[in-house]
Design an enzyme around this catalytic site. Structure first.
Site, short mmCIF file in Angstrom:
data_model
loop_
_atom_site.label_atom_id
_atom_site.label_comp_id
_atom_site.label_asym_id
_atom_site.label_seq_id
_atom_site.Cartn_x
_atom_site.Cartn_y
_atom_site.Cartn_z
N GLU A 21 -2.52 6.69 7.87
CA GLU A 21 -3.17 7.51 6.86
C GLU A 21 -4.33 8.27 7.50
O GLU A 21 -4.95 7.79 8.46
CB GLU A 21 -3.69 6.60 5.75
N LYS B 2 0.81 -1.22 0.00
CA LYS B 2 0.00 0.00 0.00
C LYS B 2 0.84 1.27 0.00
O LYS B 2 0.48 2.27 -0.61
CB LYS B 2 -0.96 -0.01 1.19
N ARG C 159 -6.61 -7.71 -10.37
CA ARG C 159 -7.35 -8.93 -10.71
C ARG C 159 -8.77 -8.56 -11.11
O ARG C 159 -9.15 -7.39 -11.06
CB ARG C 159 -7.41 -9.86 -9.49
#
Length: 455
Positions: free
Chosen positions: A200, A116, A303
């Site tokens: 975050e 991330k 995906r």
């Protein structure tokens, strides 16, 4: 077009891929665990190979057994579906090194987006908006405290290597941060083998909106609209719809352009999803003020997504077919310069879990009667007589409805939920009946806290 395809997955997504493969004349091969031997996807494949016991580590994540199955059956390509090995870069590299076609993005793109923090930094460099947060892992608790003070509370504490809504905690002050940091780090080490933690900014009320991208064989990246995914429990999606009722034409243009830049930044090929947080245009939201339409990059799923059918309905494409065409080096079936959405689609995830606390409730399916009618599609993994076991995800089926507009799609969803009969395992259909009468949901002005407010 490739001539034979091994599906390295199970349940509804395996059946979904088989359906398209057969329509295209591609021989469909599946692997399965001992526990899944009696499921429909095994019977519907042209060939099936048992690769191990129920434990996914010994079957659906057993790379050696899957590659051996591909070799013994003469498969040309491997489609990983979603979950299991679908975002495992090393598996993608191994498949390619074995001379097989990987139906998905390249291993380098999977690696780049799998962490991330690295993904945030890449996106920021590409001009994609990211929320205030750390540009490197918080090495220890003291570093996390310093970072949070600079970002401003509340903060989200995330496993850098995590995904699927797992490995996340919210801290409203330093005391909470000290608890959540240790908890998330321990979870990340246990689940992902990587204890790296990202700090975050946390926005108390946001919407979860994602963009479907497709990296074409000629190198171009195109965006096929957005999906609204804000109906969630435990940070995991229950309902998706397209288009999002929160996205204006101007915001849509910015969202789609940012998603294309995200894909181009990593040389993306095949299907993928750029997930974003949208700060709603409401006066009670912390963050950008009233009148703003801010969005921030959340992560990229390298995906096919569970919720891909709503995009298929709205854009009139078969995303699995497009995946196979990209992997085969072929042009898409549509004109990339003339993509235009039509109507509205909603997907409901039918899970074997109770409709109040959403706790799993596996069992033998005594009754299974699927709804039918105009604009109704069911992608299911089971039929009556099958057993939903505790070894895998609780998803039993996806109920997808479409209509000329959102109101018609909602009406069709109500009728479909009412006529869907499932007996045996616990089932969340009653939750959807409640949601489809909920004024907040019906207004379209909802956010990721809607399920909590219903409970």
């Amino acid at each position: 077009m490739i001539e034979s395809l091994l599906v390295a997955n199970r349940g509804e997504i395996a059946r979904r891929i088989i359906r398209t493969a057969k329509r295209l004349g591609v021989r469909a091969i599946v692997v399965h665990s001992e526990a899944d031997a009696g499921l429909p996807f095994v019977a519907e494949a042209d060939e099936a190979v048992c690769v191990g016991p129920a434990n996914p580590a010994q079957s659906y994540r057993n790379v050696e057994a899957i590659l051996a199955a591909a070799k013994s059956t003469g498969a040309q390509a491997i489609h990983p579906g979603y979950g299991f090995l679908s975002e495992n870069a090393e598996f993608a590299r191994t498949v390619a090194a074995s001379g097989l076609v990987w139906v998905g993005p390249g291993a380098d793109a999977i690696t780049a987006m799998g962490d991330k923090i690295n993904a945030r930094n890449l996106m920021a460099a590409a001009g994609v908006p990211v929320a205030p947060g750390t540009t490197e892992p918080a090495a220890d608790l003291d570093a996390a405290v310093v970072a949070a003070a600079g970002i401003g509370y509340p903060v989200m504490v995330k496993a850098a290597a995590g995904g699927g809504g797992m490995g996340m905690g919210v801290a409203t002050d330093e005391a909470a941060l000290r608890t959540e940091y240790d908890k998330v780090r321990a979870f990340a080490e246990r689940m992902f083998g990587d204890g790296s933690v990202l700090i975050e900014r946390y926005f108390p009320r946001v919407r979860h909106v994602e963009v479907q991208i497709l990296g074409l064989a000629d190198g171009r990246v195109v965006a096929l609209g957005e999906r609204e995914c804000s109906v969630q429990r435990r940070n995991q999606k229950l309902v998706e719809e397209s288009p999002s009722p929160a996205v204006s034409p101007e915001l849509r243009e910015r969202l789609l352009a940012a998603a294309v830049r995200a894909g181009e930044a990593v040389g993306y090929r095949n299907a993928g999803t750029v997930e974003c947080l949208l700060v709603p245009n409401r006066r009670d939201v912390e963050g950008p003020g009233p009148g703003s339409e801010e969005f921030f990059f959340l992560e990229m799923n390298t995906r096919l997504q569970v919720e891909h059918p709503v995009t298929e309905y709205v854009y009139g494409v078969d995303l699995v077919e497009e995946q196979l065409r990209v992997a085969s080096g072929l042009a898409p079936t549509f004109d990339p310069d003339a993509l235009a959405p039509r109507g509205h689609a909603i997907e409901l995830r039918i899970n074997a879990e109770d409709p109040k606390r959403f706790l799993p409730g596996p069992g033998v399916i005594r009754t299974w009667n699927e709804p039918t009618g105009e604009g109704v599609r069911v992608d299911s993994g089971y039929v009556a007589g099958n057993t939903v076991t505790p070894f895998y995800d609780s998803l039993m089926a996806k109920l997808i409805v479409s209509g000329g507009d959102r109101a018609e799609a909602v009406e069709r969803a109500r009728a479909a939920v009412a006529s869907f009969e499932i007996a045996g395992p616990k089932c969340n259909l009653p939750f959807f009946a409640e949601l489809l009468e909920n004024e907040e949901f019906l207004s379209g002005d909802y956010d990721t806290g809607i399920v909590g407010r219903m409970r």
